[in-house]
Write a protein that holds these residues in place. Structure first.
Motif, PDB file in Angstrom:
ATOM      1  N   PHE A  13     -13.278  94.020  84.441  1.00 48.19           N
ATOM      2  CA  PHE A  13     -12.642  95.049  85.457  1.00 48.19           C
ATOM      3  C   PHE A  13     -11.655  94.809  86.375  1.00 48.19           C
ATOM      4  O   PHE A  13     -10.364  95.176  86.102  1.00 48.19           O
ATOM      5  N   LEU A  14     -11.534  93.382  86.660  1.00 53.20           N
ATOM      6  CA  LEU A  14     -10.514  92.983  87.449  1.00 53.20           C
ATOM      7  C   LEU A  14      -9.229  92.652  86.462  1.00 53.20           C
ATOM      8  O   LEU A  14      -8.214  93.057  87.056  1.00 53.20           O
ATOM      9  N   PHE A  15      -9.561  92.149  85.415  1.00 54.93           N
ATOM     10  CA  PHE A  15      -8.358  92.034  84.532  1.00 54.93           C
ATOM     11  C   PHE A  15      -7.637  93.064  84.093  1.00 54.93           C
ATOM     12  O   PHE A  15      -6.272  93.226  84.162  1.00 54.93           O
ATOM     13  N   ILE A  16      -8.303  93.938  83.574  1.00 55.05           N
ATOM     14  CA  ILE A  16      -7.577  95.371  83.188  1.00 55.05           C
ATOM     15  C   ILE A  16      -6.955  95.977  84.396  1.00 55.05           C
ATOM     16  O   ILE A  16      -5.970  96.616  84.113  1.00 55.05           O
ATOM     17  N   THR A  17      -7.567  96.139  85.708  1.00 58.39           N
ATOM     18  CA  THR A  17      -6.976  96.453  86.824  1.00 58.39           C
ATOM     19  C   THR A  17      -5.663  95.884  87.064  1.00 58.39           C
ATOM     20  O   THR A  17      -4.609  96.413  87.316  1.00 58.39           O
ATOM     21  N   LEU A  18      -5.487  94.618  86.978  1.00 57.72           N
ATOM     22  CA  LEU A  18      -4.212  93.617  87.128  1.00 57.72           C
ATOM     23  C   LEU A  18      -3.294  94.152  86.034  1.00 57.72           C
ATOM     24  O   LEU A  18      -2.070  94.070  86.203  1.00 57.72           O
ATOM     25  N   LEU A 138      -3.000  97.276  73.309  1.00 54.05           N
ATOM     26  CA  LEU A 138      -3.379  97.127  71.763  1.00 54.05           C
ATOM     27  C   LEU A 138      -3.981  95.612  71.570  1.00 54.05           C
ATOM     28  O   LEU A 138      -4.883  95.816  70.685  1.00 54.05           O
ATOM     29  N   MET A 139      -3.099  94.903  71.856  1.00 57.02           N
ATOM     30  CA  MET A 139      -3.441  93.628  71.540  1.00 57.02           C
ATOM     31  C   MET A 139      -4.581  92.798  71.901  1.00 57.02           C
ATOM     32  O   MET A 139      -5.587  92.457  71.035  1.00 57.02           O
ATOM     33  N   PHE A 140      -4.938  93.210  73.178  1.00 56.78           N
ATOM     34  CA  PHE A 140      -6.146  92.859  73.802  1.00 56.78           C
ATOM     35  C   PHE A 140      -7.241  93.488  73.247  1.00 56.78           C
ATOM     36  O   PHE A 140      -8.243  92.807  72.936  1.00 56.78           O
TER      37      PHE A 140
END
Length: 264
Positions: A13-18, A138-140
């Motif tokens: 969640f933190l990673f996607i938010t940033l 897309l890559m992630f």
């Protein structure tokens, strides 16, 4: 497993938010991860007492990884020039130390700078490019789909070991399943954004990301096997360290960039 899931959800969640915020938020996170990954690499190789060589490597790493253009800073040297200068300084240290610090040791440090520095830099570069959020997600997602697909397909159908000397639990069936699921996910991205990504390009991109990502995973597995360790660190409870979780990323992003498969 519960700890692994909770950690994964919070970190994800933190990673996607940033990532969605982009700019300094995402770049700052990736640079921080590169520093932590480099620290794991130094510790894994037993170089913590060689503070000068570690510092030279860290400075070169930061020069490469930090997106200076985001701050409007124009640097006098290219990344390749910094790699060469770093090599020169590290080799000079071997001479000045009268081989107390050997060429083998500084070679490992320089390899870590290239492996970690360029890997994380191109994660930032992908986000800063045209339609960067789309291509980066897309890559992630393809990497995560490949990892998850390989795990679940391998758990259910795996009978033939992929590379037992390196990673004894990975199967050929799991690897193929990961590739297929990555291609399906990439096809889905093309379905929703056909103006950015054609269906043929999507299938090829999903295939390459999955194959190269699995190679990146095997590279880290091979390295840990040589060092006799299970995890590179303990940053993420239940998941290991930065290099454990991001081994595929470090190979996929530069590889896709150098092939020119996404805009930059």
């Amino acid at each position: 497993m519960k700890q692994r899931i909770v950690t994964g959800v919070i970190a994800g969640f933190l990673f996607i938010t940033l990532l969605v915020l982009g700019g300094y938020w995402y770049a700052g996170l990736i640079v921080l991860l590169s520093i932590l990954g480099y620290r794991e690499y130094i510790q894994m190789n037993g170089f913590t007492k060689y503070k000068l060589t570690g510092a030279v490597g860290l400075l070169a790493l930061l020069y490469i990884t930090i997106p200076w253009e985001l701050a409007g800073v124009s640097l006098p040297l290219s990344s390749s020039a910094v790699i060469w200068l770093g090599m020169f300084l590290l080799l000079f240290i071997t001479v000045a130390s009268k081989n107390k610090i050997t060429i083998d040791q500084v070679s490992v440090i320089l390899l870590g700078v290239v492996y970690i520095g360029f890997g994380f830099y191109y994660m930032i570069a992908a986000r800063l490019g045209d339609h960067g959020l789309f291509w980066t997600i897309l890559m992630f997602v393809c990497i995560w789909a490949s990892d998850s697909g390989a795990y679940f397909v391998g758990s259910k159908l795996g009978k033939h070991l992929l590379w037992p000397q390196i990673s004894p639990k990975k199967s050929i069936e799991g690897a193929v399943g990961g590739v297929v699921i990555s291609m399906i996910v990439a096809f889905g991205f093309a379905w929703f954004a056909s103006d950015l990504l054609g269906f043929g390009q999507a299938l090829f991109l999903g295939f390459v990301i999955a194959v190269v990502g699995q190679v990146g995973d095997l590279i880290q597995s091979a390295y840990k096997r040589v060092k006799g360790i299970k995890d590179t660190g303990t940053l993420l409870p239940g998941h290991g360290g930065v290099l454990d979780r991001m081994d595929s990323w470090l190979i996929v992003f530069p590889f896709i960039h150098f092939l020119g498969m996404i805009p930059h």
